[in-house]
Design a protein around this motif. Sequence first.
Motif, mmCIF file in Angstrom:
data_model
loop_
_atom_site.group_PDB
_atom_site.id
_atom_site.type_symbol
_atom_site.label_atom_id
_atom_site.label_comp_id
_atom_site.label_asym_id
_atom_site.label_seq_id
_atom_site.Cartn_x
_atom_site.Cartn_y
_atom_site.Cartn_z
ATOM 1 N N PHE A 95 0.187 -20.946 9.734
ATOM 2 C CA PHE A 95 0.215 -20.148 11.497
ATOM 3 C C PHE A 95 0.065 -18.389 11.225
ATOM 4 C CE2 PHE A 95 4.584 -20.109 10.953
ATOM 5 C CZ PHE A 95 5.260 -20.871 10.735
ATOM 6 N N SER A 96 -0.481 -17.975 12.137
ATOM 7 C CA SER A 96 -0.003 -17.187 12.434
ATOM 8 C C SER A 96 -0.090 -16.768 13.969
ATOM 9 C CB SER A 96 -1.566 -16.263 12.594
ATOM 10 O OG SER A 96 -2.703 -16.731 12.849
ATOM 11 N N MET A 97 0.968 -15.235 14.658
ATOM 12 C CA MET A 97 1.088 -15.042 15.604
ATOM 13 C C MET A 97 0.684 -13.355 16.332
ATOM 14 S SD MET A 97 5.009 -16.131 15.765
ATOM 15 C CE MET A 97 4.784 -16.015 17.216
ATOM 16 N N VAL A 98 0.942 -13.911 17.635
ATOM 17 C CA VAL A 98 -0.294 -12.303 18.065
ATOM 18 C C VAL A 98 1.033 -11.936 20.174
ATOM 19 C CG1 VAL A 98 -1.897 -11.350 19.612
ATOM 20 C CG2 VAL A 98 -2.408 -13.694 17.598
ATOM 21 N N PHE A 99 1.508 -10.843 19.178
ATOM 22 C CA PHE A 99 2.569 -11.112 19.859
ATOM 23 C C PHE A 99 1.500 -9.714 21.090
ATOM 24 C CE2 PHE A 99 4.525 -11.670 16.414
ATOM 25 C CZ PHE A 99 5.435 -12.378 16.906
ATOM 26 N N GLN A 100 2.822 -9.792 22.331
ATOM 27 C CA GLN A 100 2.051 -8.541 24.096
ATOM 28 C C GLN A 100 2.377 -7.130 22.811
ATOM 29 O OE1 GLN A 100 4.977 -9.198 27.047
ATOM 30 N NE2 GLN A 100 4.428 -7.350 28.004
ATOM 31 N N HIS A 101 3.311 -6.873 22.627
ATOM 32 C CA HIS A 101 3.056 -5.317 21.781
ATOM 33 C C HIS A 101 2.293 -5.980 20.227
ATOM 34 C CE1 HIS A 101 5.913 -4.577 24.690
ATOM 35 N NE2 HIS A 101 6.709 -5.375 24.179
ATOM 36 N N PHE A 102 1.353 -5.057 20.771
ATOM 37 C CA PHE A 102 0.218 -5.201 19.377
ATOM 38 C C PHE A 102 0.606 -5.337 17.726
ATOM 39 C CE2 PHE A 102 -2.020 -2.658 22.543
ATOM 40 C CZ PHE A 102 -2.134 -3.736 23.901
ATOM 41 N N GLY A 103 1.718 -4.394 17.847
ATOM 42 C CA GLY A 103 2.297 -4.541 16.403
ATOM 43 C C GLY A 103 1.370 -3.408 15.312
ATOM 44 N N LEU A 104 0.234 -3.118 15.396
ATOM 45 C CA LEU A 104 -0.799 -2.397 14.545
ATOM 46 C C LEU A 104 -0.234 -1.004 13.948
ATOM 47 C CD1 LEU A 104 -3.829 -1.737 16.596
ATOM 48 C CD2 LEU A 104 -3.221 -4.163 15.579
ATOM 49 N N LEU A 105 -0.495 -0.875 12.573
ATOM 50 C CA LEU A 105 0.380 0.267 12.076
ATOM 51 C C LEU A 105 -0.365 1.350 12.096
ATOM 52 C CD1 LEU A 105 0.623 -2.831 8.852
ATOM 53 C CD2 LEU A 105 1.858 -1.629 9.950
ATOM 54 N N PRO A 106 -0.060 2.017 12.357
ATOM 55 C CA PRO A 106 -0.513 3.285 12.599
ATOM 56 C C PRO A 106 -1.216 4.009 12.320
ATOM 57 C CG PRO A 106 1.583 3.771 13.720
ATOM 58 C CD PRO A 106 1.649 2.435 12.745
ATOM 59 N N HIS A 107 -1.017 4.060 10.492
ATOM 60 C CA HIS A 107 -1.382 4.997 9.493
ATOM 61 C C HIS A 107 -2.216 4.212 9.116
ATOM 62 C CE1 HIS A 107 2.300 2.499 7.707
ATOM 63 N NE2 HIS A 107 1.096 2.306 6.769
ATOM 64 N N ARG A 108 -2.237 2.772 8.992
ATOM 65 C CA ARG A 108 -3.879 2.548 9.221
ATOM 66 C C ARG A 108 -4.799 2.147 9.802
ATOM 67 N NH1 ARG A 108 -2.438 -2.316 4.583
ATOM 68 N NH2 ARG A 108 -0.700 -1.153 3.458
ATOM 69 N N ARG A 109 -6.702 2.091 9.015
ATOM 70 C CA ARG A 109 -7.249 1.964 9.367
ATOM 71 C C ARG A 109 -7.736 0.356 10.236
ATOM 72 N NH1 ARG A 109 -11.134 6.706 9.504
ATOM 73 N NH2 ARG A 109 -9.931 7.780 7.458
ATOM 74 N N VAL A 110 -8.429 0.056 11.353
ATOM 75 C CA VAL A 110 -8.926 -0.818 11.839
ATOM 76 C C VAL A 110 -8.534 -1.919 10.328
ATOM 77 C CG1 VAL A 110 -10.251 -2.370 12.933
ATOM 78 C CG2 VAL A 110 -9.653 -0.236 13.622
ATOM 79 N N ILE A 111 -9.882 -1.765 9.746
ATOM 80 C CA ILE A 111 -9.730 -2.579 8.445
ATOM 81 C C ILE A 111 -8.462 -2.791 8.040
ATOM 82 C CG2 ILE A 111 -10.081 -0.813 6.850
ATOM 83 C CD1 ILE A 111 -12.471 -2.995 5.997
ATOM 84 N N ASP A 112 -8.149 -1.852 7.409
ATOM 85 C CA ASP A 112 -6.935 -2.595 6.799
ATOM 86 C C ASP A 112 -5.852 -3.250 7.495
ATOM 87 O OD1 ASP A 112 -7.310 -1.496 4.287
ATOM 88 O OD2 ASP A 112 -6.852 0.615 5.293
ATOM 89 N N ASN A 113 -5.853 -3.073 8.724
ATOM 90 C CA ASN A 113 -4.944 -3.736 10.010
ATOM 91 C C ASN A 113 -4.911 -5.015 9.576
ATOM 92 O OD1 ASN A 113 -2.572 -2.690 11.004
ATOM 93 N ND2 ASN A 113 -3.692 -0.881 11.788
ATOM 94 N N VAL A 114 -6.922 -5.804 9.794
ATOM 95 C CA VAL A 114 -6.613 -7.049 10.038
ATOM 96 C C VAL A 114 -6.654 -7.062 8.530
ATOM 97 C CG1 VAL A 114 -8.724 -8.452 10.463
ATOM 98 C CG2 VAL A 114 -8.817 -6.090 11.876
ATOM 99 N N ALA A 115 -7.170 -6.765 7.639
ATOM 100 C CA ALA A 115 -6.466 -7.395 6.317
ATOM 101 C C ALA A 115 -5.134 -7.953 5.916
ATOM 102 C CB ALA A 115 -7.537 -6.495 5.203
ATOM 103 N N PHE A 116 -4.288 -7.413 6.932
ATOM 104 C CA PHE A 116 -3.342 -6.774 6.088
ATOM 105 C C PHE A 116 -1.905 -8.399 5.651
ATOM 106 C CE2 PHE A 116 1.678 -6.767 7.118
ATOM 107 C CZ PHE A 116 1.805 -5.336 6.319
ATOM 108 N N GLY A 117 -1.865 -9.269 6.266
ATOM 109 C CA GLY A 117 -2.089 -10.784 6.560
ATOM 110 C C GLY A 117 -2.584 -11.192 4.660
ATOM 111 N N LEU A 118 -3.461 -10.737 3.960
ATOM 112 C CA LEU A 118 -4.386 -10.844 3.140
ATOM 113 C C LEU A 118 -3.797 -10.230 1.523
ATOM 114 C CD1 LEU A 118 -8.283 -11.380 4.518
ATOM 115 C CD2 LEU A 118 -6.417 -13.014 4.263
ATOM 116 N N GLU A 119 -3.829 -9.203 2.711
ATOM 117 C CA GLU A 119 -3.458 -8.766 1.341
ATOM 118 C C GLU A 119 -1.269 -8.943 0.850
ATOM 119 O OE1 GLU A 119 -1.216 -2.811 0.579
ATOM 120 O OE2 GLU A 119 -2.535 -4.343 2.153
ATOM 121 N N VAL A 120 -0.370 -8.963 1.927
ATOM 122 C CA VAL A 120 0.858 -9.319 2.002
ATOM 123 C C VAL A 120 0.771 -10.674 0.473
ATOM 124 C CG1 VAL A 120 2.477 -10.736 2.724
ATOM 125 C CG2 VAL A 120 1.588 -9.203 3.971
ATOM 126 N N ARG A 121 -0.703 -11.614 0.885
ATOM 127 C CA ARG A 121 -0.894 -12.541 0.136
ATOM 128 C C ARG A 121 -0.802 -12.597 -1.231
ATOM 129 N NH1 ARG A 121 -4.877 -16.453 2.753
ATOM 130 N NH2 ARG A 121 -4.290 -17.520 4.574
#
Length: 395
Positions: A139-165
Amino acid sequence: MTMAEAPGGTRAAGTPASVSGPSGPGAGHAPGDPTIVVRGLWKVFGPAEKRLATSTEPVPPNSELRNRYGSMAAIRDVSFEVPAGEVFVVMGLSGSGKSTLVRCLTRLIEPTRGEVLLEGEDIRTCSPSRLRELRRHRFSMVFQHFGLLPHRRVIDNVAFGLEVRGEERKARHARALEMIELVGLSGHAWSYPDELSGGMQQRVGLARALAVNPDVMFLDEPFSALDPLIRRDMQAEILRLHHDLGKTMVFITHDLAEALRLGDHIVIMRDGQIVQAGRPEDLVGAPADDYVADFVRDVPKAHVLTLRWIMRPAQPEDPLDGPSFPPGTVIRAAVHAAAATEKPIRVIEDGRLVGLVDRAHILEAVGGSEEPGGSEEPGGSRQPPGSPAPSEPIG
């Protein structure tokens, strides 16, 4: 308590399987069982929690809990089922317990009592390592506050969960690019979050949640901070993604219009308890009490109620060559057909006639009549033929 089939509905929760100590994901879970089953869930904050967690004594009202223990119950004996592939909406005003509830479902907040079953596996009994695995894969969660990492590009924000894996960079970037395209952000993979609008940032959050291919998505008021037009666009995006991917979604909102637009089933919460649960037409057509009635008072009934709610039995003298629609057709979708003929509309289900709808009933519903049809119930509430009593608890 189980979720009954609502008027005009096509899906309903089944009876949860008997579960006893599943050894792995989905153990004991049969096809057609609900994806999520919540039974007798409580969350108490404060010193009394530890005592009440193991006690069988009734939990007193919050006023008494505060006075005696300096505690409060945010969730009180909540039970419901989420059928696979549905958008299940939890709605309530601020302080109703809806956000606490969704955090209990993922154990971001530890429940005090009760069960939370994901495909038969009790989340509450999971070890920390098993819980991490579920959060990474199931399962995954999406919050009201986006919680994006400001120092990472979009592609790395999207891939963050896969990186943690621990997935390699090439594979996770390939998956991230697919999700970026899926949510309509092609061309922005190498942008930074502060280069995007609020709606675009929330799309990044959706893409990040989808990238791990979860079984269930939990969305906690994800669009509350967006402007109305962007919010509507994002609602349409959720509906599109749900149609394309068929994910089970638990969506939290305080907005009734949003709940009615998105939800296959909706529960309305107040003071930590479920006041009413059902399909959108259940809440609009047969509110359980004055609290729900106030919520839905200004909803255009013709936009929500179906022909099943206003149909009547056929009589021998009725002409049976009028236009036909299935019973789940929203009333406003039949307006043009009703205007083009004086013959009653035939309501056809599985090839057989189940009722007729007169033009007058459609006009009453479109015109905002308080009682567009159906059968009168004791106490003034209304319901379609064969439906459960509006006050019948479900979930």
